[in-house]
Design a protein around this motif. Sequence first.
Motif, PDB file in Angstrom:
ATOM      1  N   GLU A   1     106.757 140.168 -42.179  1.00  0.00           N
ATOM      2  CA  GLU A   1     106.641 139.552 -41.538  1.00  0.00           C
ATOM      3  C   GLU A   1     107.430 138.625 -42.100  1.00  0.00           C
TER       4      GLU A   1
ATOM      5  N   SER B   1     101.833 140.516 -28.213  1.00  0.00           N
ATOM      6  CA  SER B   1     101.212 138.831 -29.087  1.00  0.00           C
ATOM      7  C   SER B   1     102.872 138.448 -28.564  1.00  0.00           C
TER       8      SER B   1
ATOM      9  N   ASN C   1      99.286 148.227 -41.475  1.00  0.00           N
ATOM     10  CA  ASN C   1      99.059 146.739 -41.315  1.00  0.00           C
ATOM     11  C   ASN C   1     100.033 145.815 -42.819  1.00  0.00           C
TER      12      ASN C   1
ATOM     13  N   TYR D   1     109.859 142.432 -31.609  1.00  0.00           N
ATOM     14  CA  TYR D   1     109.149 143.276 -31.608  1.00  0.00           C
ATOM     15  C   TYR D   1     109.832 144.522 -30.910  1.00  0.00           C
TER      16      TYR D   1
ATOM     17  N   LEU E   1     100.546 143.930 -30.640  1.00  0.00           N
ATOM     18  CA  LEU E   1     101.686 143.443 -31.474  1.00  0.00           C
ATOM     19  C   LEU E   1     102.638 143.387 -30.189  1.00  0.00           C
TER      20      LEU E   1
ATOM     21  N   ARG F   1      96.784 149.076 -32.468  1.00  0.00           N
ATOM     22  CA  ARG F   1      97.357 148.199 -33.312  1.00  0.00           C
ATOM     23  C   ARG F   1      98.505 147.786 -32.711  1.00  0.00           C
TER      24      ARG F   1
ATOM     25  N   ILE G   1     103.552 145.837 -41.531  1.00  0.00           N
ATOM     26  CA  ILE G   1     103.577 145.920 -40.802  1.00  0.00           C
ATOM     27  C   ILE G   1     103.513 143.520 -41.103  1.00  0.00           C
TER      28      ILE G   1
END
Length: 333
Positions: free
Chosen positions: A297, A333, A290, A36, A330, A326, A293
Motif C-alpha cells: 500500500e 473495498s 497482511n 486490486y 480487499l 481477506r 499487503i
Amino acid sequence: MIWIKKITKIVFVVLATFFFLLIFLSLRSVPEKIFYGVSFSKYHSDELQLDWKEVYLAILSDLGVRKFRLSAHWPMVEPERGVYNFSELDYQIEEAQKRNAEVILSVGRRLPGWPECHIPEWAQELSWEIKKERILSLIRETVERYKGYSSIKYWQVENEPFLSVFAQEHCGELDRDFLKEEIALVKEIDPTRPILVTDSGNLGLWKDAWRYGDAFGTSVYMYLWNPTIGQVRSIYKPFWYRAKTNLMDLLFGEKKSFLIELSLEPWLLEPIINTPIEVQLERMSIDKFNEVIEFAEKTGFDNQYLWGIEWWYWMQKQGHDDYWERARELFKS
C-alpha cells in the motif's frame, strides 16, 4: 593521516548526497485508493489439482475481481507444431468480457510462473532461430485472435525479460533484438493498445523495461526461501519503490506503472501439494499475508495485481479460508 581524513570526508559527502537524493526521490504520494487485480493461471490451478474453471468463476463471481493478468502460455496455446488450441484462453477472456472486467494479456515465451520460459515439448530441441520464428507465429495468432475484445487493455510482451540471473537454465541469455521484434510485431497487429514490459522489483534495474514499453510493471516479493539459510525477508522498504519510480520518470519520462506481481503465496522449492500444510502456513501465514499487503500500500502503485490466488482457493479447500476471506475484503473495498 591527512589522506585518511580526506577520503573519510569524500565518503561522507557521497553517502550524505545519496541519502538526501533518496529522500527527495521517495517523495511520491501514496494513492488514496488502490485498485486490486490478480494474475490467474490455468497451469497453476492444474498443479494444485483444481478444476481451473471452478477457480476462475469463483474469482469472478465470489470475489468479484475485475482486473486480470492472463497468460497465453505457449504449451497451452500451441500443444503441437502449427496446431493452435485457444479454448482455455477463449473461456477466460469471454467470461471476463461478460462482466466488463479488464485484462492484461501476456504473450511470448517467458511468461508468469515457473519455469519462466514455457516451451512445448515439440519445440524443446529446435534451434534458437527456428524457435524465434515459432514464437512470432504464436504471438501473431494470439494478438490477431483477441485484439477485437474490448476487455483487453494491455499486451504484456514477455515477463521480466531483463531478469537474466533467474531461470537462466531455462531461458538462456536475453536476445534484445528479438524482444524488440516481438514488441514491434504486437504494435503492428494492434497499434491501439499499449505494450507493458515488466522487471523484477527485487533484482531489476528497471531502466530497460521502462524504455522498451509504453507502460511498466514490477514485482514485490517480501518473503523468499533459500535452501541454505532458510526464509529471507527482503531488505527493501516501500520508499525504495517510490524512489525508483520517480527516478525512472525523471530519466526516461513518465509512464503508467503497475505493481504487476505482489507475491502472496509461500516460496517453496517443491510442489505445493507435496509440501506439508504446516510449512506453507509458516512461510506465508495470514499475518505475513497482511504484512505484504500493508507494505505494498505504501509503494505508490495504485494498480496492484496479487499473485497466489489459486493457492488461496486451494487452502480454502484444506480448511484454511482466511486468505480467501481477506481477499474478499480487499476486492469489496
